[in-house]
Design a protein around this motif. Structure first.
Motif, PDB file in Angstrom:
ATOM      1  N   GLU A  34      23.944   9.477  -9.011  1.00 46.64           N
ATOM      2  CA  GLU A  34      25.171  10.239  -9.188  1.00 46.64           C
ATOM      3  C   GLU A  34      26.028   9.655 -10.310  1.00 46.64           C
ATOM      4  O   GLU A  34      26.605  10.393 -11.111  1.00 46.64           O
ATOM      5  CB  GLU A  34      25.960  10.289  -7.883  1.00 46.64           C
ATOM      6  N   LYS A  35      26.120   8.328 -10.390  1.00 46.35           N
ATOM      7  CA  LYS A  35      26.884   7.682 -11.458  1.00 46.35           C
ATOM      8  C   LYS A  35      26.249   7.968 -12.815  1.00 46.35           C
ATOM      9  O   LYS A  35      26.960   8.240 -13.792  1.00 46.35           O
ATOM     10  CB  LYS A  35      26.968   6.176 -11.226  1.00 46.35           C
ATOM     11  N   ASP A  36      24.929   7.899 -12.883  1.00 45.04           N
ATOM     12  CA  ASP A  36      24.231   8.212 -14.131  1.00 45.04           C
ATOM     13  C   ASP A  36      24.480   9.659 -14.540  1.00 45.04           C
ATOM     14  O   ASP A  36      24.702   9.951 -15.718  1.00 45.04           O
ATOM     15  CB  ASP A  36      22.726   7.969 -14.002  1.00 45.04           C
ATOM     16  N   GLN A  37      24.444  10.569 -13.577  1.00 43.34           N
ATOM     17  CA  GLN A  37      24.662  11.986 -13.865  1.00 43.34           C
ATOM     18  C   GLN A  37      26.074  12.214 -14.403  1.00 43.34           C
ATOM     19  O   GLN A  37      26.268  12.953 -15.369  1.00 43.34           O
ATOM     20  CB  GLN A  37      24.430  12.833 -12.611  1.00 43.34           C
ATOM     21  N   GLU A  38      27.065  11.572 -13.777  1.00 39.61           N
ATOM     22  CA  GLU A  38      28.445  11.703 -14.247  1.00 39.61           C
ATOM     23  C   GLU A  38      28.581  11.175 -15.673  1.00 39.61           C
ATOM     24  O   GLU A  38      29.253  11.784 -16.509  1.00 39.61           O
ATOM     25  CB  GLU A  38      29.399  10.953 -13.323  1.00 39.61           C
ATOM     26  N   SER A  39      27.936  10.053 -15.939  1.00 41.53           N
ATOM     27  CA  SER A  39      27.988   9.464 -17.270  1.00 41.53           C
ATOM     28  C   SER A  39      27.344  10.385 -18.301  1.00 41.53           C
ATOM     29  O   SER A  39      27.882  10.586 -19.394  1.00 41.53           O
ATOM     30  CB  SER A  39      27.280   8.106 -17.255  1.00 41.53           C
ATOM     31  N   GLU A  41      26.955  13.685 -18.066  1.00 39.41           N
ATOM     32  CA  GLU A  41      27.779  14.880 -18.227  1.00 39.41           C
ATOM     33  C   GLU A  41      28.996  14.589 -19.102  1.00 39.41           C
ATOM     34  O   GLU A  41      29.381  15.407 -19.936  1.00 39.41           O
ATOM     35  CB  GLU A  41      28.204  15.413 -16.863  1.00 39.41           C
ATOM     36  N   SER A  42      29.581  13.417 -18.925  1.00 36.73           N
ATOM     37  CA  SER A  42      30.727  13.028 -19.739  1.00 36.73           C
ATOM     38  C   SER A  42      30.327  12.896 -21.205  1.00 36.73           C
ATOM     39  O   SER A  42      31.040  13.368 -22.102  1.00 36.73           O
ATOM     40  CB  SER A  42      31.295  11.709 -19.226  1.00 36.73           C
ATOM     41  N   GLY A  43      29.196  12.272 -21.456  1.00 38.30           N
ATOM     42  CA  GLY A  43      28.701  12.115 -22.817  1.00 38.30           C
ATOM     43  C   GLY A  43      28.394  13.443 -23.475  1.00 38.30           C
ATOM     44  O   GLY A  43      28.739  13.674 -24.641  1.00 38.30           O
ATOM     45  N   ILE A  44      27.772  14.333 -22.736  1.00 40.74           N
ATOM     46  CA  ILE A  44      27.442  15.667 -23.256  1.00 40.74           C
ATOM     47  C   ILE A  44      28.714  16.436 -23.569  1.00 40.74           C
ATOM     48  O   ILE A  44      28.825  17.083 -24.615  1.00 40.74           O
ATOM     49  CB  ILE A  44      26.552  16.434 -22.250  1.00 40.74           C
TER      50      ILE A  44
END
Length: 88
Positions: A34-39, A41-44
């Motif tokens: 979940e943390k990786d996914q948030e990161s 999405e933020s980068g994108i």
């Protein structure tokens, strides 16, 4: 006498399995994903905003007009927004 090495190997493999099960706790793995996914999405999102800014800058250079096309102000819908529209 061949029986003892087989038992030792079985014991070693069983210990490896137990160790691996303890290392891959489902709750921790889910949290990391979940943390990786948030990161990601933020980068994108950041990259998309940068592209919009660069495209607006390019259009300004090409047309000489400060007015930005409406298409550059569009943004994608979040999964929650899409779900709220389609659930009815």
């Amino acid at each position: 006498m061949e029986y003892i090495p087989i038992l030792a190997e079985r014991e070693r493999i069983a210990e490896d399995i137990l160790t691996n099960k303890q290392l891959m706790d489902k709750d921790n793995v889910k949290t990391y994903i979940e943390k990786d996914q948030e990161s990601l999405e933020s980068g994108i999102s950041s990259l998309r905003e940068t592209v919009k800014e660069k495209m607006a800058e390019l259009e300004k250079l090409e047309t000489g007009d400060d007015k930005i096309s409406k298409g550059f102000k569009l943004r994608g819908m979040s999964s929650n927004e899409l779900y709220n529209i389609t659930k009815e």
